[in-house]
Structures are given as structure tokens and as C-alpha cells.
Design a protein around this motif. Structure first.
Motif, PDB file in Angstrom:
ATOM      1  N   ARG A 184       0.834  -1.210   0.000  1.00 25.92           N
ATOM      2  CA  ARG A 184       0.000   0.000   0.000  1.00 25.92           C
ATOM      3  C   ARG A 184       0.866   1.257   0.000  1.00 25.92           C
ATOM      4  N   GLN A 185       1.977   1.230   0.706  1.00 31.63           N
ATOM      5  CA  GLN A 185       2.896   2.363   0.700  1.00 31.63           C
ATOM      6  C   GLN A 185       3.431   2.602  -0.716  1.00 31.63           C
ATOM      7  N   ALA A 186       3.789   1.527  -1.393  1.00 30.41           N
ATOM      8  CA  ALA A 186       4.317   1.646  -2.754  1.00 30.41           C
ATOM      9  C   ALA A 186       3.238   2.165  -3.705  1.00 30.41           C
ATOM     10  N   GLN A 187       2.025   1.649  -3.578  1.00 29.21           N
ATOM     11  CA  GLN A 187       0.940   2.087  -4.443  1.00 29.21           C
ATOM     12  C   GLN A 187       0.658   3.574  -4.276  1.00 29.21           C
ATOM     13  N   HIS A 188       0.718   4.040  -3.043  1.00 25.01           N
ATOM     14  CA  HIS A 188       0.514   5.470  -2.798  1.00 25.01           C
ATOM     15  C   HIS A 188       1.592   6.292  -3.484  1.00 25.01           C
ATOM     16  N   ARG A 189       2.839   5.860  -3.370  1.00 24.66           N
ATOM     17  CA  ARG A 189       3.940   6.574  -4.011  1.00 24.66           C
ATOM     18  C   ARG A 189       3.781   6.572  -5.521  1.00 24.66           C
ATOM     19  N   PHE A 190       3.404   5.429  -6.107  1.00 18.93           N
ATOM     20  CA  PHE A 190       3.257   5.331  -7.558  1.00 18.93           C
ATOM     21  C   PHE A 190       2.134   6.238  -8.056  1.00 18.93           C
ATOM     22  N   SER A 191       1.014   6.281  -7.327  1.00 21.81           N
ATOM     23  CA  SER A 191      -0.111   7.112  -7.758  1.00 21.81           C
ATOM     24  C   SER A 191       0.238   8.591  -7.687  1.00 21.81           C
ATOM     25  N   LYS A 192       1.001   9.000  -6.664  1.00 19.69           N
ATOM     26  CA  LYS A 192       1.447  10.386  -6.573  1.00 19.69           C
ATOM     27  C   LYS A 192       2.433  10.711  -7.690  1.00 19.69           C
ATOM     28  N   LEU A 193       3.296   9.775  -7.995  1.00 16.79           N
ATOM     29  CA  LEU A 193       4.286   9.971  -9.053  1.00 16.79           C
ATOM     30  C   LEU A 193       3.611  10.148 -10.406  1.00 16.79           C
ATOM     31  N   ALA A 194       2.520   9.412 -10.639  1.00 17.25           N
ATOM     32  CA  ALA A 194       1.820   9.491 -11.922  1.00 17.25           C
ATOM     33  C   ALA A 194       1.209  10.860 -12.163  1.00 17.25           C
ATOM     34  N   GLU A 195       1.111  11.679 -11.130  1.00 17.57           N
ATOM     35  CA  GLU A 195       0.567  13.029 -11.274  1.00 17.57           C
ATOM     36  C   GLU A 195       1.626  14.034 -11.738  1.00 17.57           C
ATOM     37  N   THR A 196       2.865  13.594 -11.903  1.00 18.17           N
ATOM     38  CA  THR A 196       3.952  14.480 -12.318  1.00 18.17           C
ATOM     39  C   THR A 196       3.634  15.117 -13.669  1.00 18.17           C
ATOM     40  N   ARG A 197       3.837  16.413 -13.763  1.00 19.26           N
ATOM     41  CA  ARG A 197       3.580  17.132 -15.009  1.00 19.26           C
ATOM     42  C   ARG A 197       4.775  18.018 -15.367  1.00 19.26           C
ATOM     43  N   TRP A 198       4.913  18.278 -16.647  1.00 19.18           N
ATOM     44  CA  TRP A 198       5.968  19.157 -17.136  1.00 19.18           C
ATOM     45  C   TRP A 198       5.657  20.593 -16.748  1.00 19.18           C
ATOM     46  N   GLU A 199       6.655  21.290 -16.231  1.00 12.13           N
ATOM     47  CA  GLU A 199       6.502  22.702 -15.902  1.00 12.13           C
ATOM     48  C   GLU A 199       7.392  23.525 -16.820  1.00 12.13           C
ATOM     49  N   THR A 200       6.758  24.395 -17.592  1.00 17.14           N
ATOM     50  CA  THR A 200       7.513  25.232 -18.519  1.00 17.14           C
ATOM     51  C   THR A 200       8.399  26.201 -17.745  1.00 17.14           C
ATOM     52  N   LYS A 201       9.655  26.234 -18.127  1.00 16.26           N
ATOM     53  CA  LYS A 201      10.602  27.124 -17.457  1.00 16.26           C
ATOM     54  C   LYS A 201      11.145  28.119 -18.481  1.00 16.26           C
ATOM     55  N   SER A 202      10.757  29.362 -18.347  1.00 16.03           N
ATOM     56  CA  SER A 202      11.245  30.390 -19.261  1.00 16.03           C
ATOM     57  C   SER A 202      12.603  30.897 -18.777  1.00 16.03           C
ATOM     58  N   PHE A 203      13.361  31.429 -19.701  1.00 19.05           N
ATOM     59  CA  PHE A 203      14.693  31.935 -19.366  1.00 19.05           C
ATOM     60  C   PHE A 203      14.582  33.148 -18.450  1.00 19.05           C
ATOM     61  N   ASP A 204      15.336  33.121 -17.378  1.00 19.01           N
ATOM     62  CA  ASP A 204      15.365  34.224 -16.425  1.00 19.01           C
ATOM     63  C   ASP A 204      16.642  35.029 -16.647  1.00 19.01           C
ATOM     64  N   PRO A 205      16.552  36.259 -17.142  1.00 12.94           N
ATOM     65  CA  PRO A 205      17.769  37.049 -17.405  1.00 12.94           C
ATOM     66  C   PRO A 205      18.577  37.340 -16.144  1.00 12.94           C
ATOM     67  N   ASP A 206      17.950  37.230 -14.990  1.00 12.87           N
ATOM     68  CA  ASP A 206      18.673  37.431 -13.730  1.00 12.87           C
ATOM     69  C   ASP A 206      19.149  36.116 -13.123  1.00 12.87           C
ATOM     70  N   GLY A 207      19.063  35.050 -13.898  1.00 19.10           N
ATOM     71  CA  GLY A 207      19.450  33.734 -13.385  1.00 19.10           C
ATOM     72  C   GLY A 207      20.933  33.613 -13.070  1.00 19.10           C
ATOM     73  N   PHE A 208      21.731  34.544 -13.555  1.00 19.42           N
ATOM     74  CA  PHE A 208      23.170  34.468 -13.268  1.00 19.42           C
ATOM     75  C   PHE A 208      23.451  34.562 -11.774  1.00 19.42           C
ATOM     76  N   TRP A 209      22.510  35.150 -11.019  1.00 16.59           N
ATOM     77  CA  TRP A 209      22.715  35.244  -9.575  1.00 16.59           C
ATOM     78  C   TRP A 209      22.748  33.868  -8.921  1.00 16.59           C
ATOM     79  N   GLN A 210      22.189  32.872  -9.591  1.00 17.86           N
ATOM     80  CA  GLN A 210      22.151  31.525  -9.037  1.00 17.86           C
ATOM     81  C   GLN A 210      23.452  30.756  -9.289  1.00 17.86           C
ATOM     82  N   ILE A 211      24.342  31.342 -10.082  1.00 14.43           N
ATOM     83  CA  ILE A 211      25.620  30.684 -10.355  1.00 14.43           C
ATOM     84  C   ILE A 211      26.509  30.784  -9.124  1.00 14.43           C
ATOM     85  N   SER A 212      27.004  29.643  -8.685  1.00 13.32           N
ATOM     86  CA  SER A 212      27.866  29.629  -7.504  1.00 13.32           C
ATOM     87  C   SER A 212      29.111  30.488  -7.725  1.00 13.32           C
ATOM     88  N   GLY A 213      29.331  31.467  -6.876  1.00 15.41           N
ATOM     89  CA  GLY A 213      30.473  32.359  -6.997  1.00 15.41           C
ATOM     90  C   GLY A 213      30.123  33.721  -7.545  1.00 15.41           C
TER      91      GLY A 213
END
Length: 278
Positions: A184-213
Motif C-alpha cells: 500500500r505504501q508503494a501504491q501510494h507513491r506510484f499514484s502520486k508519481l503518476a501526477e507528475t507534469r511538465w513545468e515550462t521554465k522560461s529563461f530568467d535574465p537574472d538567473g546568473f545570480w544563481q551561479i555559484s560564486g
């Protein structure tokens, strides 16, 4: 890479509409499918699914979505709650199949998550195949370009092994999950996993702040890094390459810090490819 006691038949390459129809006729009679995908994420700016592997007992299919324009017939089969779909590390496959084809997968069993729930010592497919079936995957093709055509026979063999043993592995895991009271634990995990959807990620011009350093640079250096970050994105799109294959974060940081004023100085910055200097 042979199955103990027998040599698997060659996989069936499907690259025509007629071939897809024949494959679907066969698959509709099966209670369970093993499924995997391969993409070209390391070789293109906008990745796409380049291969879909589907295995049932006795047959491995390799479907070429670059050659078959209409894959819509596969959608209802993947979405059918009556047919078990077995994947390993399904999250990525779920997102790219939904992104490229709007496919949904129901009645899912993920062999990687099952190994975690069972407390097995290793969860990677290569380790599981080696442990349970004595099969060794050639890791050489983990970072291969799946958009190339024709694909070499060794690469096709690697692809088919991603699904060839999954149904047998699922049977082993399902039996053990039942025995340990973790089904039952596995079935719950599988059913939650099946809800995974693609999330569109647009380019962030300020994303350079996330670069380490980035925050360790001075004000001028951060300005340079911002411009390089925008330049890399534009160039990656123009060349249809992943941004990291135009220039690495590390190289951009070095350029932003040293700020060479001539070509010779530019060539001395490690990680800046010669073609880009030119």
C-alpha cells in the motif's frame, strides 16, 4: 549482456506508421508494458524525446518518434488503468512524454521507488540488473546523442536493456512488497508519481545570480557575468546547443573576474572553447 540461459531476440525497430499500428495491435493484448524514453538533452537547446522503448514478454520495441509523426495511438494505451506500466525512475519520462505528446501514464509501477521502499542497498537500474539478472549495462551510452540516425547496434542494444528486464524485476519487487506489508505504501507513491507534469521554465535574465560564486565578484564582474549569461543564452539558441556546451559557468566566472582585454588573454582563460574565441 545476455540473459542467463538465453539470448534475447533482436529488438523491433519501429519507424513507420504501419509499424506503429502493428506494434499497438500487439501491445493491446498485453496486461503490462515496460516503458522508457531517451532524449537529446545534452546535445540540443530544446531537447526532445528521440526514442521510446517498450518491452513485453518475448518482444522489445524501439519506437523512433523522429520518424513517426503521429504517435497519438500510443496515448490511450499508456493512460489505460487496465494496463500496468513499469518504468524505472519514471519522473523524467512522465514529464517529457507529457511535454512532447501530452501523454499521461496511469497504473504505474516504478522499480526505482520500489527498491527504495524495500530498503534494497542499490536503486540504479544498472546495479539492479547486475544483482538480479547478471546483466551489465554499458555506461558508455548514458550520455549518448539519441537524435543521431542511424543509431549503432550497440546503442540500440543498450536502449532495449533499459526495459527488457523491467517486467521480471517488477514481479520480484511486487512479491517482496506484499510479503513485507509495504504494498500500500508503494501504491501510494506510484499514484502520486503518476501526477507528475511538465513545468515550462522560461529563461530568467537574472538567473546568473544563481551561479555559484557570482556574489563573490565585484560590481564590474557581476555586470560582465550578467552580459555573458545573456550572450550564452542567445548563442545557445542560435546554435541549438545546451547553454553549458557554449560556455560553462566556471568559464564565465573566470572571464568576469579576470576580464581579459585582448585575444591572447581570452585564450588563456580555461574553459573558453577555441571556436568561441574565434
Amino acid at each position: 549482456m545476455k540473459e542467463p540461459g538465453q539470448a534475447p531476440e533482436s529488438p523491433i525497430w519501429v519507424d513507420t506508421a504501419a509499424g506503429l499500428r502493428a506494434m499497438l495491435v500487439h501491445l493491446r493484448s498485453e496486461p503490462a508494458l515496460a516503458v522508457d524514453t531517451e532524449s537529446n538533452s545534452l546535445y540540443a537547446y530544446q531537447e526532445q524525446v528521440c526514442l521510446i522503448q517498450i518491452s513485453v514478454p518475448g518482444t522489445d520495441y524501439l519506437l523512433d518518434p523522429l520518424a513517426v509523426n503521429d504517435l497519438s495511438g500510443l496515448g490511450p494505451l499508456l493512460a489505460s488503468p487496465e494496463v500496468l506500466k513499469v518504468l524505472h525512475g519514471a519522473e523524467y519520462d512522465l514529464t517529457v512524454l507529457q511535454r512532447d505528446y501530452d501523454f499521461r501514464i496511469s497504473n504505474l509501477f516504478d522499480t526505482m521507488w520500489a527498491s527504495r521502499i524495500l530498503g534494497w542497498p542499490a536503486h540504479g537500474l544498472a546495479a539492479l540488473l547486475r544483482s538480479h539478472f547478471g546483466v551489465r549495462l554499458n555506461k558508455k551510452y548514458q550520455r549518448a546523442n539519441w537524435a543521431l540516425r542511424p543509431l549503432p547496434p550497440e546503442q540500440l542494444d543498450y536502449a532495449r536493456l533499459d526495459t527488457h528486464y523491467l517486467l521480471r524485476l517488477q514481479e520480484i519487487q511486487a512479491r517482496e512488497l506484499e510479503e513485507l506489508g509495504r504494498w500500500r505504501q508503494a501504491q501510494h507513491r506510484f499514484s502520486k508519481l503518476a501526477e507528475t507534469r511538465w513545468e515550462t521554465k522560461s529563461f530568467d535574465p537574472d538567473g546568473f545570480w544563481q551561479i555559484s560564486g557570482a556574489r563573490d565578484l565585484d560590481d564590474v564582474g557581476r555586470g560582465v557575468l550578467s552580459k555573458l549569461y545573456l550572450f550564452r543564452e542567445e548563442y545557445a539558441q542560435a546554435l541549438d546547443r545546451p547553454p553549458f556546451k557554449v560556455m560553462s559557468n566556471k568559464a564565465m566566472l573566470a572571464l568576469s573576474d579576470r576580464r581579459p582585454s585582448d585575444i591572447d588573454g581570452l585564450r588563456q582563460v580555461k574553459g573558453v572553447p577555441g571556436w568561441l574565441v574565434h
